[in-house]
Structure formats: C-alpha cells, structure tokens
Design a protein around this motif. Structure first.
Motif, PDB file in Angstrom:
ATOM      1  N   SER A 134       0.803  -1.315   0.158  1.00  0.00           N
ATOM      2  CA  SER A 134      -0.376   0.091   0.381  1.00  0.00           C
ATOM      3  C   SER A 134       0.988   1.569  -0.095  1.00  0.00           C
ATOM      4  O   SER A 134       0.563   1.975  -0.666  1.00  0.00           O
ATOM      5  CB  SER A 134      -0.894  -0.093   1.096  1.00  0.00           C
ATOM      6  N   LYS A 153      -0.440   5.623  -7.326  1.00  0.00           N
ATOM      7  CA  LYS A 153      -1.554   5.153  -7.549  1.00  0.00           C
ATOM      8  C   LYS A 153      -3.235   5.079  -6.324  1.00  0.00           C
ATOM      9  O   LYS A 153      -2.477   5.805  -5.371  1.00  0.00           O
ATOM     10  CB  LYS A 153      -1.494   3.715  -7.050  1.00  0.00           C
ATOM     11  N   LYS A 154      -4.343   5.311  -6.365  1.00  0.00           N
ATOM     12  CA  LYS A 154      -5.245   5.546  -6.001  1.00  0.00           C
ATOM     13  C   LYS A 154      -5.123   4.141  -4.877  1.00  0.00           C
ATOM     14  O   LYS A 154      -6.104   3.135  -5.003  1.00  0.00           O
ATOM     15  CB  LYS A 154      -6.298   5.879  -6.537  1.00  0.00           C
ATOM     16  N   VAL A 155      -4.809   4.278  -3.879  1.00  0.00           N
ATOM     17  CA  VAL A 155      -5.610   2.836  -3.057  1.00  0.00           C
ATOM     18  C   VAL A 155      -6.649   2.512  -1.922  1.00  0.00           C
ATOM     19  O   VAL A 155      -6.167   3.347  -1.013  1.00  0.00           O
ATOM     20  CB  VAL A 155      -3.631   2.288  -1.964  1.00  0.00           C
ATOM     21  N   HIS A 198     -15.022  -1.309  -6.546  1.00  0.00           N
ATOM     22  CA  HIS A 198     -13.975  -1.197  -8.323  1.00  0.00           C
ATOM     23  C   HIS A 198     -13.037  -1.298  -7.974  1.00  0.00           C
ATOM     24  O   HIS A 198     -12.199   0.400  -8.149  1.00  0.00           O
ATOM     25  CB  HIS A 198     -15.082   0.015  -9.036  1.00  0.00           C
ATOM     26  N   CYS A 199     -11.948  -1.544  -8.822  1.00  0.00           N
ATOM     27  CA  CYS A 199     -10.258  -1.398  -8.403  1.00  0.00           C
ATOM     28  C   CYS A 199      -9.960  -1.786 -10.398  1.00  0.00           C
ATOM     29  O   CYS A 199     -10.495  -2.442 -10.790  1.00  0.00           O
ATOM     30  CB  CYS A 199     -10.272  -2.542  -7.607  1.00  0.00           C
ATOM     31  N   LYS A 200      -8.828  -1.835 -10.802  1.00  0.00           N
ATOM     32  CA  LYS A 200      -8.248  -1.843 -11.678  1.00  0.00           C
ATOM     33  C   LYS A 200      -7.588  -3.364 -11.309  1.00  0.00           C
ATOM     34  O   LYS A 200      -6.599  -4.220 -12.271  1.00  0.00           O
ATOM     35  CB  LYS A 200      -7.522  -1.005 -11.835  1.00  0.00           C
ATOM     36  N   GLN A 201      -6.440  -3.636 -10.130  1.00  0.00           N
ATOM     37  CA  GLN A 201      -5.902  -4.564  -9.687  1.00  0.00           C
ATOM     38  C   GLN A 201      -6.175  -5.197  -8.579  1.00  0.00           C
ATOM     39  O   GLN A 201      -6.745  -3.897  -7.587  1.00  0.00           O
ATOM     40  CB  GLN A 201      -4.077  -3.814  -9.494  1.00  0.00           C
ATOM     41  N   LEU A 202      -6.314  -6.163  -7.435  1.00  0.00           N
ATOM     42  CA  LEU A 202      -6.542  -6.594  -6.747  1.00  0.00           C
ATOM     43  C   LEU A 202      -5.654  -7.499  -6.291  1.00  0.00           C
ATOM     44  O   LEU A 202      -4.663  -8.341  -6.281  1.00  0.00           O
ATOM     45  CB  LEU A 202      -7.853  -7.100  -6.395  1.00  0.00           C
TER      46      LEU A 202
END
Length: 381
Positions: free
Chosen positions: A5, A13-15, A260-264
């Motif tokens: 993180s 990045k937005k985390v 919603h996310c682009k990566q997990l």
C-alpha cells in the motif's frame, strides 16, 4: 499488504486497503496486550506473574531483517525509518551434535570455532574471500567456475570443504531451508552468502536487525507513509465477494458496498477458491524468563538446526527477542520455534528446538498452510 500500500501510494496509485482484522499487519502483526494473545489461542483466564499485559508485543510470525537486505533498503528509500527504531540481534548460532555453537564469520571466530578442524578453517577462509570478491559482472572473479552452470556442490568440492562446513555454510550463511540448492547453479547461493557477509560487516557481531516494539511497527510505519499519500484504510471489514469479468478482477464487495478496482492484491485467505495447499508450517511461540543456554546470555539470537542433524528434510529455526527490544517486561523473553511440517505430528518435530528453551513458562502452537495459486488458465490481477 501494508508495505505494498505504501509503495503503490508513493507511485501515485489510488489505494483502498481493506482488512478483516481490527488491526493492521495480518499474520505479520504483533499482538498486544498479552491477554489478547491468550484469547487468540483460546487459553482460559488471564496470565499471572507475567508483568503488565501492555508491555508485551508478541510477533505471530518471527522475522529478522538482514541489515543490507531489500526490506531495509526499501525502508531507507521510502524514509519509513523515521518512524522506526532498530536494534542489532546479538548473535547467530548453529546446532551441531546436540549443542549450540556460535556461527563463525569473523577471523577471530573462525580461528576459535570448534565447528571445524584446522585445515577446514583455512579452506573456509578461502571460500569467504572468494565470495566477498565475487562480482557477477566481472568474470575475472569467477575462479574458472561458471556461476550459471557450476553447482554449489561443485563449488564446495573446489574448495575441498568437509560435510560439516558445507552444512553450516549453506544453511546458516546461505539460509537455505533444505539441500536442494546443492545441485542448482551456484549464483543464487553465492549472492545469499555475500548478502549475509555484507550485512554482518555493517554492525560487526550480527547481520540481523529487529525493530523496537516488534514487527508490527513495520506495518505501522508503512501505514503512516500511506496516510501521507492518501491511502484509505478500512479495518474490521469482511470481504464478501471478489467480482470477476473475463478472468480479471473488477470489484470487491464488502459489507454491502461495492468497490471497483483495476488491480487487487490480497493474501490467499481472501481467495480460497483460487489457491491450493502445498504444505504447512508449525510455529511455537514460547514465553521465557531466561535467555537461551549457550548463547552468552544474549538478549536476542537466531539459531538454525540443520536438517542433517535430525535426519529431516528441512531445517528448524529458533528466533528469540526480549525486554531489550521493548516487546516484554524486564527479565522476560519471547522465542519462536518453527519448521516446515513433514509428519502427522508437527509438535514432535519441533521438540529439538523446544528443548533448547527449557523451562518454558507458556507456549502457543500455530500451524499455517502454505498456499500457491491454482493454475487454471485464467488471468487475474
């Protein structure tokens, strides 16, 4: 996860960081007060004669940091060190013939060590000199050995080292947990030993560092870094579902909300259907009121029991810290014995390590699964 993180946040990045626990750090957290540790392992009643509970910070998974290792470099690069204090671990030891021996690395220790004979001492010095001078980009330092083809077994044979020296070199300096490395290209093992030697050179008597107040401080340090860079934390939030679209993660559902996310990025326990168990590790946390025998009354130490000493397939590790690190009241120590499970009776497997700690005030046993992703042809991020 806390480290990731922080690193992602400084990259812009937005985390969003979701954790099912009321604390950060997951399985790498430090439990405090002591009553919480008893509760976690379902021990009835409150501990007596153990000082104030809030003075204890007990790591669930032990870890020492090599002082020249990647994590320390990461801490320096991100300036998380401003939130942390470290102490050097007082000694590294190896178990042989039923006794604990100081691991010889300095010239004086090699000269006085009873782990090897006179001729092996000379050969061991030559090996260490070769590794200190080794540079992957400079073939002149290879001594006619190709690091990508020559096996580590052949390197040891080149220096004519005996079995005892091979054992503690590969397991206590190279930090391999089994003997598979012997028949693999030597490059990685040379790098491991070189890192150990370079880490040792920074502080003299030990290559390891340990954070004051416990490993949980690492997570807290990166959380402070994350907070400065806009990371949102949600503790005490269960993850109800991971939503996929064409093999990719697109959202996470948690307590009625969808994010919603682009990566997990997550540990295996959050995606049980996508991983399989490949092994287990047993860890026994022991509370003591004395240092470990034959360690010169060290307030902290690392002991490796090589597999060959017990006819096992993997090593047993003993890590000890104490009140000198502000993780226990005055005069109290915390030791953790761990190994890869090989039989149906894991507790019996760690008995040689536990025997080094006697008498033990209280012990807590945990068995964790080693997981790997299921390769089903799907792609996920």
């Amino acid at each position: 996860e806390c480290i990731l993180s922080g690193l992602l946040s400084i990259c812009g990045k937005k985390v969003l960081h979701i954790d099912r626990n009321p604390y950060s750090g997951g399985e790498s957290a430090s439990i405090s007060p002591l009553e919480e540790l008893y509760k976690r392992f379902q021990f009835p009643g409150n501990p007596k004669g153990m000082g104030q509970g809030k003075e204890w910070n007990v790591d669930l998974i032990p870890k020492f940091l090599l002082s020249s290792g990647q994590l320390v470099k990461m801490l320096l690069c991100t300036e998380v060190t401003q939130y942390l204090d470290f102490k050097v671990v007082e000694g590294s030891y190896v178990y042989k013939g039923g006794k604990v021996h100081k691991l010889p690395v300095t010239e004086a220790e090699i000269h006085s060590s009873d782990l090897m004979g006179m001729f092996d001492k000379r050969r061991f010095r030559k090996l260490l000199l070769f590794i200190r001078n080794f540079e992957e980009q400079d073939p002149r330092t290879y001594q006619d050995m190709n690091p990508n083809r020559t096996t580590m077994r052949e390197v040891f044979h080149h220096f004519d080292l005996g079995c005892d020296v091979v054992e503690f070199t590969g397991h206590a300096l190279g930090l391999h947990c089994n003997d598979d490395y012997l028949d693999e290209p030597c490059l990685q093992t040379i790098k491991r030993i070189k890192l150990y030697v370079e880490s040792l050179a920074r502080y003299g008597h030990s290559p390891y560092l340990y954070p004051v107040y416990g490993l949980g401080e690492l997570a807290q340090g990166f959380i402070r870094l994350s907070a400065l860079n806009g990371v949102t934390y949600m503790l005490n939030h269960q993850v109800d579902d991971i939503i996929m679209d064409n093999g990719r993660v697109v959202a996470v559902e948690s307590q009625g909300e969808t994010f919603h996310c682009k990566q997990l990025l997550c540990d295996p326990s959050y995606a049980p259907s996508r991983v399989k168990r490949v092994g287990q590790v047993i860890r026994v946390i022991c509370l003591l009121n004395h240092p470990i025998r034959n360690t010169d009354d060290a307030g902290s130490c690392h002991i490796i029991i090589p597999l060959a000493q017990l006819n096992r397939k993997s090593d047993i590790y003993v890590c000890m810290v104490s009140y000198t690190h502000n993780v226990a009241p005055d005069g109290k120590y915390i030791a953790v014995v761990s190994t890869t499970v090989e039989t149906s009776n894991p507790e019996k497997e760690v008995q040689p390590g536990l025997a080094l700690l006697e008498p033990v005030i209280q012990k807590f046993v945990s068995i964790s699964n080693l997981m790997t992703p299921i390769d089903d042809g799907r792609r996920s991020q």
